[in-house]
Write a protein that holds these residues in place. Structure first.
Motif, PDB file in Angstrom:
ATOM      1  N   PRO A   1      -3.374   8.974 -13.314  1.00 30.37           N
ATOM      2  CA  PRO A   1      -4.423   8.077 -14.325  1.00 30.37           C
ATOM      3  C   PRO A   1      -5.529   8.248 -14.279  1.00 30.37           C
ATOM      4  O   PRO A   1      -6.256   7.889 -15.075  1.00 30.37           O
ATOM      5  CB  PRO A   1      -3.720   6.531 -13.747  1.00 30.37           C
ATOM      6  CG  PRO A   1      -3.367   6.636 -12.443  1.00 30.37           C
ATOM      7  CD  PRO A   1      -2.787   7.969 -12.373  1.00 30.37           C
ATOM      8  N   ASP A   2      -6.184   8.916 -13.408  1.00 29.36           N
ATOM      9  CA  ASP A   2      -7.692   9.206 -13.031  1.00 29.36           C
ATOM     10  C   ASP A   2      -8.008  10.526 -13.949  1.00 29.36           C
ATOM     11  O   ASP A   2      -8.927  10.994 -13.870  1.00 29.36           O
ATOM     12  CB  ASP A   2      -7.938   9.188 -11.620  1.00 29.36           C
ATOM     13  CG  ASP A   2      -7.372  10.039 -10.810  1.00 29.36           C
ATOM     14  OD1 ASP A   2      -6.600  10.995 -11.213  1.00 29.36           O
ATOM     15  OD2 ASP A   2      -7.816  10.237  -9.628  1.00 29.36           O
ATOM     16  N   LYS A   3      -6.821  11.200 -14.345  1.00 32.70           N
ATOM     17  CA  LYS A   3      -7.113  12.327 -15.496  1.00 32.70           C
ATOM     18  C   LYS A   3      -7.584  13.414 -14.560  1.00 32.70           C
ATOM     19  O   LYS A   3      -8.311  14.453 -14.947  1.00 32.70           O
ATOM     20  CB  LYS A   3      -8.295  12.235 -16.300  1.00 32.70           C
ATOM     21  CG  LYS A   3      -7.928  10.821 -17.083  1.00 32.70           C
ATOM     22  CD  LYS A   3      -6.735  10.623 -17.781  1.00 32.70           C
ATOM     23  CE  LYS A   3      -6.596   9.434 -18.643  1.00 32.70           C
ATOM     24  NZ  LYS A   3      -5.064   9.132 -18.997  1.00 32.70           N
TER      25      LYS A   3
END
Length: 216
Positions: free
Chosen positions: A103-105
């Motif tokens: 999710p933090d790319k």
């Protein structure tokens, strides 16, 4: 200096199903050279934390529920084989490139926990609009920028949107030499020349999977 003998393996892939009146078959031939021990030419030992793979999962509207389900299962199976410490990410490819895990790319580090989280993220994928291979590859390049042994796997059943052809050409020029990319075409509606160009310029392979259930 002595040279070890090489074993050559040749694989041929083609669409065995032709439409009524069809008279053209596109065959893909892959030649692999290996030492007798099974190590590919140029292979080197790289610590897991210096290796990474990005899964580029095409989520075009043409991906019906059966194809998308098969592609999800294949990506999950591949993630489960990653050695602890290997870094990875999953990108949903449409007209844009969306990093769905982590999710933090950034790149995740493979562990029992992250493999489970990635499985949940992949299972939640849905189809979107558009196909832009160049944007997918550019996103992969950004994630893999500091990786010694960088690899991407592109799964699609579609063709690139013509309006993004310039983006694809620019991406291939920018990504060349930075990571390798294997391409897998699902079904029969993708274009051999497009995936072959990506695989050739990014030092990968291209195969056909006529039956999506065979992908895993």
């Amino acid at each position: 200096m002595s040279l070890e003998p090489l074993d050559f393996r040749i694989e041929v892939f083609h669409n065995e199903y032709l439409p009524p009146g069809g008279d053209e078959v596109n065959a893909i031939i892959t030649v692999t050279a290996e030492t007798p021990g099974g190590v590919g030419i140029g292979a080197t030992a790289v610590a897991p934390e210096r290796r990474a793979v990005v899964f580029l999962l095409g989520c075009a509207p043409s991906m019906d529920s059966g194809r998308l389900s098969a592609a999800k299962e294949a990506v999950i199976a591949a993630i489960e084989t990653l050695a602890d410490g290997t870094r990875f990410a999953v990108i949903a490819g449409t007209g844009a490139a969306t990093v769905v895990y982590p999710p933090d790319k950034a790149l995740a580090t493979a562990s029992r926990a992250t493999r489970g989280e990635a499985k949940t993220a992949v299972n939640g994928l849905r189809t979107g609009s558009g196909v832009a291979f160049g944007r997918w590859l550019t996103a992969a390049a950004e994630l893999l920028a500091d990786v010694d042994l960088a690899h991407a796997i592109l799964l699609t059943d579609s063709v690139n949107d013509a309006k993004t052809d310039a983006d694809l050409k620019a991406a291939l020029d920018a990504c060349r030499g930075k990571f390798s990319c294997d391409c897998r075409g699902l079904g029969t509606d993708w274009r051999v020349d497009e995936l072959l160009e990506i695989a050739t310029k990014l030092n990968g392979s291209v195969d056909m999977v006529a039956r999506p259930t065979d992908l895993t």
